[in-house]
Design a protein around this motif. Structure first.
Motif, PDB file in Angstrom:
ATOM      1  N   LEU A 174      58.396 -19.772 -35.135  1.00  0.00           N
ATOM      2  CA  LEU A 174      58.316 -18.492 -35.848  1.00  0.00           C
ATOM      3  C   LEU A 174      58.045 -18.703 -37.335  1.00  0.00           C
ATOM      4  O   LEU A 174      57.225 -17.976 -37.934  1.00  0.00           O
ATOM      5  N   LYS A 175      58.703 -19.682 -37.929  1.00  0.00           N
ATOM      6  CA  LYS A 175      58.493 -19.939 -39.358  1.00  0.00           C
ATOM      7  C   LYS A 175      57.037 -20.337 -39.639  1.00  0.00           C
ATOM      8  O   LYS A 175      56.428 -19.861 -40.594  1.00  0.00           O
ATOM      9  N   VAL A 176      56.490 -21.223 -38.802  1.00  0.00           N
ATOM     10  CA  VAL A 176      55.101 -21.648 -38.987  1.00  0.00           C
ATOM     11  C   VAL A 176      54.161 -20.481 -38.748  1.00  0.00           C
ATOM     12  O   VAL A 176      53.158 -20.299 -39.462  1.00  0.00           O
ATOM     13  N   TYR A 177      54.477 -19.646 -37.751  1.00  0.00           N
ATOM     14  CA  TYR A 177      53.635 -18.488 -37.471  1.00  0.00           C
ATOM     15  C   TYR A 177      53.643 -17.507 -38.650  1.00  0.00           C
ATOM     16  O   TYR A 177      52.591 -16.947 -39.012  1.00  0.00           O
ATOM     17  N   GLU A 178      54.819 -17.287 -39.224  1.00  0.00           N
ATOM     18  CA  GLU A 178      54.895 -16.394 -40.387  1.00  0.00           C
ATOM     19  C   GLU A 178      54.113 -16.962 -41.557  1.00  0.00           C
ATOM     20  O   GLU A 178      53.431 -16.216 -42.285  1.00  0.00           O
ATOM     21  N   LEU A 179      54.195 -18.276 -41.757  1.00  0.00           N
ATOM     22  CA  LEU A 179      53.403 -18.910 -42.814  1.00  0.00           C
ATOM     23  C   LEU A 179      51.916 -18.793 -42.499  1.00  0.00           C
ATOM     24  O   LEU A 179      51.099 -18.534 -43.398  1.00  0.00           O
ATOM     25  N   LEU A 180      51.568 -18.992 -41.215  1.00  0.00           N
ATOM     26  CA  LEU A 180      50.177 -18.861 -40.802  1.00  0.00           C
ATOM     27  C   LEU A 180      49.658 -17.451 -41.081  1.00  0.00           C
ATOM     28  O   LEU A 180      48.548 -17.278 -41.616  1.00  0.00           O
TER      29      LEU A 180
END
Length: 298
Positions: free
Chosen positions: A227-233
């Motif tokens: 989720l964190k990487v997706y939000e950054l993406l």
């Protein structure tokens, strides 16, 4: 030797006599101590035999509870303890009688009697340890059963939290986190299956609970990382899109030929479009897409 005028021989023989006297005194002291010990220990050993026999019925009840409620493998280590204790107990009366006869006034074999009583005391202590180990194993398994039930309740909470998170971010969670969640569910199924046995093996169940809890923790951690990487993406994608729009507007407002700039813009636009399409797929590789966005800046 003295009359013969040989004082050295006389001294040697006198010293030998003193040593023999000391040895005799030591033996006498040991016998006196052994007689006192026999008089003191004989009734105590007999009382201890009675106490052990009376306690045996309680430990037999413990063994019956183990047989009734717990898997044999979980208490196999003490399975033969009471049989061994009974075998020793059956010899105690005879051994106490032998010690008493040795210390009797007619035979006066006090040293032998004391030694026999000492050996009897060691064997009585061994019987106590054998029986006590059965009680300790029962207490340990009961405590483990209670602990396992509490851990299982906590595992239910972990499972609910993980299922809720995975459901909420179904399009975000990647394959690795899903595999961990699957492994956790399988471990939980094993726990439920073994707990439903008539005689559960609580040590094995406790290990399975630990494994399931660990798998749920891993799955939750991996899903949160996704989720964190997706939000950054998403943030980086939006920023790249805004920058691309500004570049497009600039290129459209200037008529001069900018071949390199136009080519770079088209490449960036293709990358962003591909990333946009890929980001809609469930559980995609967000770090890879994030890396592609980094190459799409114009």
């Amino acid at each position: 030797a003295l009359e013969a005028g040989d004082p050295e021989t006389a001294a040697t023989r006198l010293e030998a006599g003193r040593n023999l006297s000391k040895d005799a005194q030591g033996t006498l002291d040991a016998v006196i101590q052994a007689r006192a010990l026999s008089a003191r220990e004989q009734p105590e050993r007999e009382r201890e035999t009675r106490r052990l026999r009376e306690a045996l019925s309680q430990y037999e009840a413990f063994e019956q509870e183990l047989r009734r409620d717990f898997a044999p493998a979980s208490w196999q280590v003490v399975a033969g303890n009471l049989a061994q204790a009974r075998g020793l107990l059956e010899t105690f009366d005879r051994k106490a009688q032998e010690a008493a006869e040795a210390a009797d006034g007619s035979s006066q074999k006090y040293l032998l009697g004391a030694r026999l009583l000492g050996q009897l005391g060691l064997e009585q202590n061994a019987v106590f340890r054998l029986m006590n180990a059965v009680g300790e194993r029962l207490g340990g398994l009961k405590a483990l059963r209670e602990e396992s039930r509490k851990v299982a309740a906590d595992l239910d909470d972990r499972q609910r939290r993980a299922d809720r998170f995975f459901s909420q971010y179904d399009h975000v969670v990647g394959p690795q986190a899903r595999e961990s969640l699957k492994a956790a569910a399988e471990a939980r199924t094993q726990v439920d299956r073994e707990s439903s046995e008539a005689k559960p093996d609580w040590p094995t169940i406790r290990q399975a609970l630990s494994k399931a809890a660990e798998e749920y923790a891993i799955a939750q951690s991996q899903a949160e990382a996704d989720l964190k990487v997706y939000e950054l993406l998403t943030s980086e994608y939006d920023r790249a899109r805004q920058k691309a729009a500004r570049v497009q507007e600039f290129l459209a407002s200037h008529s001069e030929d900018r071949v390199a700039a136009n080519q770079r813009y088209r490449i960036a636009e293709e990358v962003l479009n591909r990333v946009g399409d890929d980001s809609t797929r469930v559980g995609n590789e967000w770090p890879r897409l994030l890396e592609q966005i980094g190459r799409a800046h114009v």
